[in-house]
Design a protein around this motif. Sequence first.
Motif, PDB file in Angstrom:
ATOM      1  N   VAL A   3       0.841  -1.196   0.000  1.00  0.00           N
ATOM      2  CA  VAL A   3       0.000   0.000   0.000  1.00  0.00           C
ATOM      3  C   VAL A   3       0.880   1.251   0.000  1.00  0.00           C
ATOM      4  O   VAL A   3       1.903   1.306   0.696  1.00  0.00           O
ATOM      5  N   VAL A   4       0.458   2.241  -0.779  1.00  0.00           N
ATOM      6  CA  VAL A   4       1.137   3.535  -0.855  1.00  0.00           C
ATOM      7  C   VAL A   4       0.162   4.624  -0.419  1.00  0.00           C
ATOM      8  O   VAL A   4      -1.040   4.547  -0.705  1.00  0.00           O
ATOM      9  N   PHE A   5       0.681   5.629   0.274  1.00  0.00           N
ATOM     10  CA  PHE A   5      -0.087   6.824   0.633  1.00  0.00           C
ATOM     11  C   PHE A   5       0.475   8.010  -0.142  1.00  0.00           C
ATOM     12  O   PHE A   5       1.686   8.259  -0.106  1.00  0.00           O
ATOM     13  N   ILE A   6      -0.402   8.729  -0.848  1.00  0.00           N
ATOM     14  CA  ILE A   6       0.038   9.950  -1.521  1.00  0.00           C
ATOM     15  C   ILE A   6      -0.679  11.148  -0.899  1.00  0.00           C
ATOM     16  O   ILE A   6      -1.784  11.022  -0.382  1.00  0.00           O
ATOM     17  N   GLY A   7       0.002  12.305  -0.908  1.00  0.00           N
ATOM     18  CA  GLY A   7      -0.514  13.447  -0.154  1.00  0.00           C
ATOM     19  C   GLY A   7      -0.425  13.182   1.327  1.00  0.00           C
ATOM     20  O   GLY A   7      -1.328  13.531   2.107  1.00  0.00           O
ATOM     21  N   ALA A   8       0.680  12.578   1.761  1.00  0.00           N
ATOM     22  CA  ALA A   8       0.771  11.998   3.098  1.00  0.00           C
ATOM     23  C   ALA A   8       0.838  13.018   4.230  1.00  0.00           C
ATOM     24  O   ALA A   8       0.705  12.644   5.401  1.00  0.00           O
ATOM     25  N   SER A   9       1.017  14.296   3.920  1.00  0.00           N
ATOM     26  CA  SER A   9       1.016  15.303   4.992  1.00  0.00           C
ATOM     27  C   SER A   9      -0.399  15.669   5.427  1.00  0.00           C
ATOM     28  O   SER A   9      -0.578  16.462   6.349  1.00  0.00           O
ATOM     29  N   HIS A  10      -1.414  15.109   4.781  1.00  0.00           N
ATOM     30  CA  HIS A  10      -2.810  15.330   5.160  1.00  0.00           C
ATOM     31  C   HIS A  10      -3.009  14.933   6.624  1.00  0.00           C
ATOM     32  O   HIS A  10      -2.498  13.907   7.077  1.00  0.00           O
ATOM     33  N   TRP A  11      -3.766  15.746   7.360  1.00  0.00           N
ATOM     34  CA  TRP A  11      -3.951  15.503   8.795  1.00  0.00           C
ATOM     35  C   TRP A  11      -4.711  14.212   9.082  1.00  0.00           C
ATOM     36  O   TRP A  11      -4.724  13.731  10.209  1.00  0.00           O
ATOM     37  N   HIS A  12      -5.353  13.605   8.080  1.00  0.00           N
ATOM     38  CA  HIS A  12      -6.050  12.342   8.281  1.00  0.00           C
ATOM     39  C   HIS A  12      -5.134  11.119   8.172  1.00  0.00           C
ATOM     40  O   HIS A  12      -5.602   9.997   8.393  1.00  0.00           O
ATOM     41  N   LEU A  13      -3.874  11.315   7.833  1.00  0.00           N
ATOM     42  CA  LEU A  13      -2.986  10.162   7.644  1.00  0.00           C
ATOM     43  C   LEU A  13      -3.053   9.177   8.808  1.00  0.00           C
ATOM     44  O   LEU A  13      -3.200   7.968   8.572  1.00  0.00           O
ATOM     45  N   PRO A  14      -2.963   9.619  10.076  1.00  0.00           N
ATOM     46  CA  PRO A  14      -3.010   8.630  11.168  1.00  0.00           C
ATOM     47  C   PRO A  14      -4.316   7.844  11.217  1.00  0.00           C
ATOM     48  O   PRO A  14      -4.324   6.682  11.639  1.00  0.00           O
ATOM     49  N   ALA A  20      -4.348   0.509   9.579  1.00  0.00           N
ATOM     50  CA  ALA A  20      -3.792  -0.330   8.511  1.00  0.00           C
ATOM     51  C   ALA A  20      -2.592  -1.125   8.993  1.00  0.00           C
ATOM     52  O   ALA A  20      -2.415  -2.294   8.614  1.00  0.00           O
ATOM     53  N   LEU A  21      -1.780  -0.521   9.834  1.00  0.00           N
ATOM     54  CA  LEU A  21      -0.572  -1.185  10.318  1.00  0.00           C
ATOM     55  C   LEU A  21      -0.882  -2.397  11.184  1.00  0.00           C
ATOM     56  O   LEU A  21       0.003  -3.230  11.423  1.00  0.00           O
ATOM     57  N   THR A  22      -2.110  -2.523  11.673  1.00  0.00           N
ATOM     58  CA  THR A  22      -2.485  -3.681  12.503  1.00  0.00           C
ATOM     59  C   THR A  22      -3.043  -4.835  11.672  1.00  0.00           C
ATOM     60  O   THR A  22      -3.314  -5.906  12.222  1.00  0.00           O
ATOM     61  N   ILE A  23      -3.200  -4.656  10.374  1.00  0.00           N
ATOM     62  CA  ILE A  23      -3.803  -5.675   9.521  1.00  0.00           C
ATOM     63  C   ILE A  23      -2.728  -6.678   9.085  1.00  0.00           C
ATOM     64  O   ILE A  23      -1.707  -6.280   8.519  1.00  0.00           O
ATOM     65  N   PRO A  24      -2.932  -7.967   9.330  1.00  0.00           N
ATOM     66  CA  PRO A  24      -1.940  -8.964   8.880  1.00  0.00           C
ATOM     67  C   PRO A  24      -1.722  -8.884   7.375  1.00  0.00           C
ATOM     68  O   PRO A  24      -2.676  -8.786   6.596  1.00  0.00           O
ATOM     69  N   GLY A  25      -0.467  -8.903   6.974  1.00  0.00           N
ATOM     70  CA  GLY A  25      -0.133  -8.869   5.559  1.00  0.00           C
ATOM     71  C   GLY A  25      -0.024  -7.478   4.968  1.00  0.00           C
ATOM     72  O   GLY A  25       0.372  -7.324   3.810  1.00  0.00           O
ATOM     73  N   PHE A  26      -0.359  -6.444   5.756  1.00  0.00           N
ATOM     74  CA  PHE A  26      -0.239  -5.071   5.248  1.00  0.00           C
ATOM     75  C   PHE A  26       1.231  -4.681   5.165  1.00  0.00           C
ATOM     76  O   PHE A  26       2.003  -4.887   6.107  1.00  0.00           O
TER      77      PHE A  26
END
Length: 330
Positions: A3-14, A20-26
Motif C-alpha cells: 500500500v502507498v499513501f500519496i498526499g501523506a502530509s494530510h492531517w487524516h494520515l493517522p 492499517a498497520l495492525t492488519i496482517p499482511g499489510f
Amino acid sequence: MKVVFIGASHWHLPLYLEPALTIPGFVLAGVSDPDPAMARAIGEQFGCAFSSDYRALCRRQRPDFVFALGRHVDMPEQAEFLIAEGMPFALEKPCGINTAGVERIAALAAARNAFAAVPLVFRNGDFFRLIGDMADADGGVQHMAFRFIAGFAERYRQAGCDWMLDRATAGGGCVLNLGPHFVDVCLALWGEAAHPAAASLSSAAWGEDVEDYGALAIQGPGGAMALVETGYLYPAPTSNFDLHYAIRTPRHYIVVPDPETVAVIAHDGTRRVFRMHTTNVGQYPAFVRDVLERARRGAPPLAGLDAMLPVMRLMEAAYASAGRPLPQPP
C-alpha cells in the motif's frame, strides 16, 4: 498487500495508517507528498520508500492499493492517474473542488471499471445502519438536525496544511470538508428528493478565505427537512467536536449527545440507549479494513465516486445559493 499513501502530509494520515498497520499482511510500500522534506520525514519515520512525485513512486512500487489524500484541488488529477495505471484506490472526500472535477473522474472510473472508493465513512458504522433500519421500519425520516463543530481553523496551519484555508486549493471550508458525511446520510435516506432549500456561510470567527461556519437546510420528500451545521469554532484538539444530532421518524426520536451515545425514544417515552461511534473519526478503522478487503477480493467499494457525485452536486448548489460559488474550471 503493498500500500502507498500519496498526499501523506494530510492531517487524516493517522486515521488511515494506524489501523492499517495492525492488519496482517499489510505492507507500507511508500509515501509521497509534494513537500520533499515532509515526504522524507514520513518515509524515514516508517522505514519505507518516499518521494515528492507520486507518479514515480507508484510506478516504481506498483502497489496493490493507494490511499490518495492531499489538496482537494489535486484530487481529480490523482484519480485520473491511478485509474489509468489500474491501481485500486481510496480518494479522500470531497474528491475535488467542484462538481465538474468529480463528474469527470466518476465517469472515467465507471468506464474503466476502476476500484475508486471514497471514505464516506459513516456508511461503515453502526449509527448509519441504525438510522437506516429505523427509517425502513418506521416509514421514513421526517426531520434531521446535525450540529458538528470542529476545532479552530488555525489547526490546519499547525498541521502544515495551510491550503485548507484557501478557496483555490480547498474549494470551500467547513461545509465542504465536514458536511459530506451528513449530506450523504440525507441522500441515503431520501434519495434524489433531497435538495438544498437554503444555505448560509460565514467567515466571521477567523476572517479566512473559506467559511468557518455554515448552515445548510436540505428539503426531503413530503416536506421533510434536515439542517446540517458545521464549523471551525470549537476550542479543542483535532478529532474532538461539539456535536448534537436529532432525527425524527414517525415512531421515534433519536438523539446523539456525544461521540459514543445514541438514545432512541419512542412516542410513549420508552428509551433505549446504544453505545456506538457517532463521528467520522470512529469509523476510519472499519473503513480501512473494509476497503482493503474489498479491493483484495475484487469486490466493489461500499461507496465510490458514484456516491460522492450527488453529494458534491447538492453541496455545490448550496454554495451557489449562499453567494459563495465553488471555484470553477477556467
